[in-house]
Design an enzyme around this catalytic site. Structure first.
Site, PDB file in Angstrom:
ATOM      1  N   ASP A  69       0.903  -1.213  -0.014  1.00 44.09           N
ATOM      2  CA  ASP A  69      -0.144  -0.041   0.151  1.00 44.09           C
ATOM      3  C   ASP A  69       0.902   1.305  -0.017  1.00 44.09           C
ATOM      4  O   ASP A  69       2.107   1.074   0.130  1.00 44.09           O
ATOM      5  CB  ASP A  69      -0.945   0.171   1.175  1.00 44.09           C
ATOM      6  CG  ASP A  69      -0.219  -0.562   2.419  1.00 44.09           C
ATOM      7  OD1 ASP A  69       0.905  -0.125   2.694  1.00 44.09           O
ATOM      8  OD2 ASP A  69      -0.957  -0.923   3.329  1.00 44.09           O
ATOM      9  N   ASN A 138      -7.232  -3.222  14.467  1.00 45.17           N
ATOM     10  CA  ASN A 138      -8.523  -3.125  14.297  1.00 45.17           C
ATOM     11  C   ASN A 138      -8.755  -4.611  13.308  1.00 45.17           C
ATOM     12  O   ASN A 138      -9.837  -4.531  12.666  1.00 45.17           O
ATOM     13  CB  ASN A 138      -9.246  -1.920  13.640  1.00 45.17           C
ATOM     14  CG  ASN A 138      -8.443  -1.511  12.322  1.00 45.17           C
ATOM     15  OD1 ASN A 138      -7.731  -2.216  11.880  1.00 45.17           O
ATOM     16  ND2 ASN A 138      -8.805  -0.273  11.947  1.00 45.17           N
ATOM     17  N   HIS A 140      -6.999  -4.696  10.396  1.00 47.18           N
ATOM     18  CA  HIS A 140      -6.977  -4.610   8.949  1.00 47.18           C
ATOM     19  C   HIS A 140      -5.574  -5.338   8.454  1.00 47.18           C
ATOM     20  O   HIS A 140      -4.662  -5.619   9.245  1.00 47.18           O
ATOM     21  CB  HIS A 140      -6.856  -3.064   8.540  1.00 47.18           C
ATOM     22  CG  HIS A 140      -5.722  -2.301   8.973  1.00 47.18           C
ATOM     23  ND1 HIS A 140      -5.730  -0.951   9.208  1.00 47.18           N
ATOM     24  CD2 HIS A 140      -4.354  -2.475   9.345  1.00 47.18           C
ATOM     25  CE1 HIS A 140      -4.410  -0.545   9.742  1.00 47.18           C
ATOM     26  NE2 HIS A 140      -3.575  -1.530   9.792  1.00 47.18           N
ATOM     27  N   GLU A 145      -9.619  -1.711   5.899  1.00 49.18           N
ATOM     28  CA  GLU A 145     -10.307  -1.518   7.351  1.00 49.18           C
ATOM     29  C   GLU A 145     -11.575  -2.268   7.583  1.00 49.18           C
ATOM     30  O   GLU A 145     -12.038  -2.530   6.473  1.00 49.18           O
ATOM     31  CB  GLU A 145     -10.646   0.051   7.240  1.00 49.18           C
ATOM     32  CG  GLU A 145      -9.298   0.813   6.955  1.00 49.18           C
ATOM     33  CD  GLU A 145      -8.343   1.044   8.191  1.00 49.18           C
ATOM     34  OE1 GLU A 145      -8.297   0.298   9.007  1.00 49.18           O
ATOM     35  OE2 GLU A 145      -7.709   2.101   8.212  1.00 49.18           O
TER      36      GLU A 145
HETATM   37  P1  PGA Z   1       2.735  -2.200  12.871  1.00 50.92           P
HETATM   38  O1  PGA Z   1       1.270  -1.805  11.803  1.00 50.92           O
HETATM   39  O2  PGA Z   1       3.355  -3.031  12.309  1.00 50.92           O
HETATM   40  O3  PGA Z   1       3.266  -0.817  12.884  1.00 50.92           O
HETATM   41  O4  PGA Z   1       1.719  -2.491  14.269  1.00 50.92           O
HETATM   42  C1  PGA Z   1       0.487  -2.959  11.350  1.00 50.92           C
HETATM   43  C2  PGA Z   1      -0.722  -2.521  10.594  1.00 50.92           C
HETATM   44  O5  PGA Z   1      -1.155  -1.498  10.959  1.00 50.92           O
HETATM   45  O6  PGA Z   1      -0.927  -3.364   9.537  1.00 50.92           O
END
Ligand code: PGA
Length: 265
Positions: A69, A138, A140, A145
């Site tokens: 992304d 959450n 995702h 999302e």
């Molecule tokens: P993080 O983020 O590895 O910084 O915890 C993961 C994500 O939000 O997909």
């Protein structure tokens, strides 16, 4: 899913790096197609792969990479762009050809068309051999999302207030976090031949429990990984703390290590 509960991030990084190394070696002269993610979770794996490149001669010269992304509105060289993140944390330190590091163009004049182009580019490259994923608190994956279609393709997405807040630690303030991104869709991610998801910390425990043991639902997009035949989950004790069947996964892992043939997938 194959669940590895590891004592710490370094142990997890070695497990994930082993899978990436295998994909690179198995691809031989054809080169592997690596699916890369940003965020903090994959960074120890990248550090371990950089170490193997430097100290053990692991070569990525024939590989290519696709990012999950990219924020919309940040040029590729912006210090918080994901393209820059992946260069600084991984690909600038190995022998992967920089022309073979692909990401959605967050500065494209037509982001929706850019998303379609990017989705097709991954397919035309023959698909991803091994994809590393983090998971949002959450649920995702990528920037899919809650509420995302579970068969979605690469597209323009809006970030939730929670994701903006989670990611504001990289910016001076939450106001600076882009509110939209181009993200591979859940369906796009599921076309990767192997998926390795890594997470640590208590704040990921609920998302991990839903992903492994919950009902498949757009409420927790990562639950769709249950529909993929080759997913490896590498998590620490804190991220595993809400798994009802954690002892069973440990038992399976012991069997697998002892016999190197028994695994739950
Ligand atoms: P993080 O983020 O590895 O910084 O915890 C993961 C994500 O939000 O997909």
């Amino acid at each position: 899913m194959q669940i590895h509960i590891v004592p710490d991030a370094d142990a997890g990084a070695r497990v994930v790096a082993d899978l990436f190394e295998r994909a690179v070696r198995d691809a031989g002269d054809q080169g592997a197609t690596l699916g890369l993610a940003t965020g903090s979770s994959p960074v120890p794996t990248y550090a371990e792969l950089i170490r193997r490149h430097r100290e053990e001669g692991l070569s990525f010269a024939r590989s290519r990479a696709y990012l999950l992304d990219e924020y919309i509105g940040l040029p590729a060289d912006h210090e918080q762009s994901y393209h820059r993140f992946i260069r600084e944390n991984f690909v600038d330190h190995i022998d992967l050809d920089s022309a073979q590091v692909h990401s959605p163009d967050g500065a494209a004049a037509d982001p929706a068309a850019e998303a379609v182009r990017y989705d097709q580019a991954i397919q035309q490259a023959g698909g991803v051999d091994v994809q590393i994923l983090g998971i949002g608190s959450n649920g995702h994956i990528g920037f899919n999302e809650p509420g995302s279609s579970l068969v979605s393709r690469t597209r323009v997405v809006g970030l939730t207030p929670q994701t903006i807040s989670d990611n504001s630690r990289y910016f001076t303030s939450a106001d600076e976090v882009p509110v939209r991104a181009i993200s591979q869709g859940v369906g796009t991610i599921l076309e990767s031949r192997r998926i390795v998801l890594t997470a640590s910390g208590e704040h990921k425990a609920e998302a991990i429990a839903q992903m492994v043991e919950g009902a498949v639902s757009a409420r927790w997009p990562a639950t769709m990984l249950q529909m993929h035949p080759d997913v490896v989950v590498v998590i620490d004790e804190a991220a595993a703390s809400r798994l009802e069947l954690a002892d069973y996964y440990r038992h399976l892992h012991t069997l697998e290590t002892e016999q190197s043939s028994t695994a739950a997938r």
